[in-house]
Design an enzyme around this catalytic site. Structure first.
Site, mmCIF file in Angstrom:
data_model
loop_
_atom_site.group_PDB
_atom_site.id
_atom_site.type_symbol
_atom_site.label_atom_id
_atom_site.label_comp_id
_atom_site.label_asym_id
_atom_site.label_seq_id
_atom_site.Cartn_x
_atom_site.Cartn_y
_atom_site.Cartn_z
ATOM 1 N N ASP A 99 59.187 8.343 -35.338
ATOM 2 C CA ASP A 99 59.856 7.308 -36.145
ATOM 3 C C ASP A 99 60.486 7.940 -37.377
ATOM 4 O O ASP A 99 61.616 7.605 -37.760
ATOM 5 C CB ASP A 99 58.852 6.231 -36.567
ATOM 6 N N GLY B 178 59.337 0.063 -35.825
ATOM 7 C CA GLY B 178 60.459 -0.383 -36.662
ATOM 8 C C GLY B 178 60.159 -0.176 -38.131
ATOM 9 O O GLY B 178 60.955 0.419 -38.875
#
Ligand code: RIB
Length: 300
Positions: free
Chosen positions: A241, A40
């Site tokens: 990511d 994240g």
């Protein structure tokens, strides 16, 4: 225009060695480093470096690691007001890096303390977002509730199903983009061919293939968008990511899916030239100055 990322915030402990140990074997490593990670947080950094207002929602521990993790996000201009601090050790990943390729053991710790109620409490933040990104280093209930709320609020979502976990089709239908790698694809769609599933999700399903690039179906044909060649790969950790964050930025700025994948491929190719999941994530200027930057992207 703001992108909100809901997900993990972790410390990466990187062990570099020239060979991986076999079971029961001890090998000598070359280097030990600590760096910032968590899928994240890596995605949030990718977004923020590209000049987009970014908010991070997650949970860290009350330990020293936790305060450093939040400070790192602050220093990268990410809004951290909704990051919860809990009485548990902060998320950690042990990364074995052998000649640029990684394998990871992830210990969720505080990341697991993010709850469905926390997501309800940030409904307004989700509503004021132009895009929401979520992945699987938080609890399944958190992922599902985020997808439901964003669907109710009509906020586009990118769901990066990493690490692999099953989820029912009803949630896949609700997200705007789904970005598994090949391993995650097999868990989500067991015994189904990539081709057959791509046809079912035009302009939504993007299957990432590492150094080969990414596959998607544009409604007329399946396309492979090739990755950019990189001579000096240092560390591929976090490349996925970076791809996800950059893709969301590119879509939010109006690039068509195919161009957004190309842009994200370029960002990911730059990101693997430094050690650590976040260190190489490029700024917008770095991308614009890159020889492979395409003028038609016309980014501001
Ligand atoms: O995707 C890479 C990330 O996954 C690392 O930064 C590490 O935290 C792992 O969980």
């Amino acid at each position: 225009m703001k992108i909100t990322v809901i997900g993990s915030i972790s410390t990466d402990i990187i062990v570099e060695a020239s060979v991986a140990p076999m079971v029961g074997e001890t090998v000598r490593g070359d280097k030990l480093s600590f760096s910032y990670g968590g899928k994240g947080a890596n995605q949030a950094i990718a977004v923020s470096r590209l000049g987009v207002e970014t908010e991070m929602i997650g949970s860290v521990g009350q330990d020293d690691f936790g305060s450093r993790l939040v400070r790192n996000l602050d220093e990268n201009s990410i809004n951290t007001k909704c990051i919860k601090i809990v009485e548990r050790h902060s998320g950690t990943a042990i990364i074995q890096l052998i000649k640029g390729d990684n394998s990871i053991i992830y210990i969720p710790g505080a990341n697991e303390e993010l709850t469905i109620d926390d997501i309800e409490n940030v409904r307004d933040d989700l509503e004021s977002s132009s895009f929401v990104i979520i992945q699987n280093e938080v609890n399944e209930g958190v992922v599902k509730r985020t997808i439901d709320i964003c669907d109710e609020l009509n906020v586009p979502t990118l769901y990066n199903p990493a690490p692999a976990r099953q989820i029912s089709e009803k949630y896949i239908d609700k997200v705007s983009y789904l970005t598994p790698n090949e391993t995650e694809f097999k868990v989500l769609f067991p015994n189904q061919s990539v081709e057959a599933v791509l046809y079912r999700y035009p302009l939504k399903l993007i299957v990432t293939l590492g150094e080969k690039g990414a596959l998607f179906y544009d409604g007329a044909e399946i396309k492979l968008i090739a990755a950019y060649k990189v001579e000096n790969v240092v560390d591929t950790t976090g490349a996925g990511d970076c791809f996800n964050g950059a893709f969301a930025v590119a879509r939010m700025k109006g690039l068509e899916v195919e161009q957004a994948i190309k842009f994200a491929n370029l960002a990911a190719s730059i990101s693997i030239q430094k050690l650590g999941a976040q260190a190489g994530s490029p700024t917008l200027n770095e991308i614009k100055e890159h020889i492979q930057y395409e003028k038609e992207w016309d980014f501001e």
